[in-house]
Design a protein around this motif. Structure first.
Motif, PDB file in Angstrom:
ATOM      1  N   CYS A 179       0.823  -1.197   0.000  1.00  0.00           N
ATOM      2  CA  CYS A 179       0.000   0.000   0.000  1.00  0.00           C
ATOM      3  C   CYS A 179       0.866   1.259   0.000  1.00  0.00           C
ATOM      4  O   CYS A 179       1.794   1.386   0.797  1.00  0.00           O
ATOM      5  CB  CYS A 179      -0.906  -0.013   1.222  1.00  0.00           C
ATOM      6  SG  CYS A 179      -1.912   1.473   1.348  1.00  0.00           S
TER       7      CYS A 179
ATOM      8  N   CYS B 296      -0.181   3.183   3.634  1.00  0.00           N
ATOM      9  CA  CYS B 296       0.222   2.656   4.947  1.00  0.00           C
ATOM     10  C   CYS B 296       1.410   1.706   4.850  1.00  0.00           C
ATOM     11  O   CYS B 296       1.956   1.294   5.879  1.00  0.00           O
ATOM     12  CB  CYS B 296      -0.951   1.961   5.630  1.00  0.00           C
ATOM     13  SG  CYS B 296      -1.422   0.403   4.864  1.00  0.00           S
TER      14      CYS B 296
ATOM     15  N   CYS C 206      -6.687  -1.410  -0.155  1.00  0.00           N
ATOM     16  CA  CYS C 206      -5.828  -1.863   0.938  1.00  0.00           C
ATOM     17  C   CYS C 206      -6.731  -2.379   2.055  1.00  0.00           C
ATOM     18  O   CYS C 206      -7.598  -1.651   2.538  1.00  0.00           O
ATOM     19  CB  CYS C 206      -4.954  -0.718   1.430  1.00  0.00           C
ATOM     20  SG  CYS C 206      -4.004  -1.147   2.889  1.00  0.00           S
TER      21      CYS C 206
ATOM     22  N   CYS D   3      -5.780  -0.077   5.450  1.00  0.00           N
ATOM     23  CA  CYS D   3      -6.225   1.318   5.607  1.00  0.00           C
ATOM     24  C   CYS D   3      -7.399   1.646   4.684  1.00  0.00           C
ATOM     25  O   CYS D   3      -7.900   2.767   4.706  1.00  0.00           O
ATOM     26  CB  CYS D   3      -5.057   2.270   5.363  1.00  0.00           C
ATOM     27  SG  CYS D   3      -4.578   2.409   3.633  1.00  0.00           S
TER      28      CYS D   3
HETATM   29 ZN   LIG Z   1      -2.950   0.816   3.271  1.00  0.00          ZN
END
Ligand SMILES: [Zn+2]
Length: 174
Positions: free
Chosen positions: A5, A8, A38, A41
């Motif tokens: 990601c 994050c 993701c 997040c």
């Molecule tokens: Zn993420």
């Protein structure tokens, strides 16, 4: 493709399909397109290339429907990635004309629209590259208020775009 990601940094990216809608020239266009989410997040990312495909398909629909408006003209020009001076030169008109058309000060010249529509279909809808755009302007395909597009339905290929939903046939290609 990297599966980490961007936001994050976790290794929790899933491939998903999302419905995206956008409003152009008073029509709401919707298409399913691949994206990633993701799981950590929840950030959803659509690749820029998918957005471009969507815009190109919208441009093709507008061109086929001969949507001759300031917004439609600007949208096609932008999707074609043509600058105003370049288009003016191609059309053999002063660049101010393009400004006036896109600002709605003058009605868009039908011949200019036909050229732009023809460029759009030639570039993004190979199947109908030789479509007689002037004729399309005189008998435009009806475009619904809400339009669902299918990005993966054959792409530029043989099964791509159909006029099947409309009572009119494609104008003969000369
Ligand atoms: Zn993420």
């Amino acid at each position: 493709m990297k599966k980490t990601c961007e936001r994050c940094g976790r290794d929790a990216i899933l491939d998903i399909v999302i419905d995206d809608s956008t409003e152009v020239c008073g029509h709401s266009f919707t298409a399913s397109m691949p994206a990633t989410r993701c799981a950590a997040c929840r950030q959803v990312v659509v690749q820029a290339e998918q957005v471009k495909r969507f815009e190109r398909r919208i441009a093709v629909e507008l061109a086929k429907a001969a949507v001759r408006s300031a917004d439609g003209f600007r949208f096609l020009r932008t999707v074609l990635e043509m600058a105003q001076p370049g288009l003016a030169e191609l059309l053999d008109v002063p660049v101010e004309y393009v400004h006036y058309w896109e600002a709605g000060k003058w009605p868009v010249d039908p011949r200019a629209m036909a050229v732009l529509a023809s460029l759009t279909l030639g570039r993004f809808d190979g199947q109908h590259a030789s479509l007689d755009c002037l004729r399309v302007l005189r008998m435009p395909r009806k475009l619904s208020a809400k339009v669902r597009l299918h990005l993966d339905d054959g792409g530029q290929g043989a099964k791509g775009w159909r006029f099947g939903d409309t009572p009119r046939k494609v104008p003969a290609t000369a």
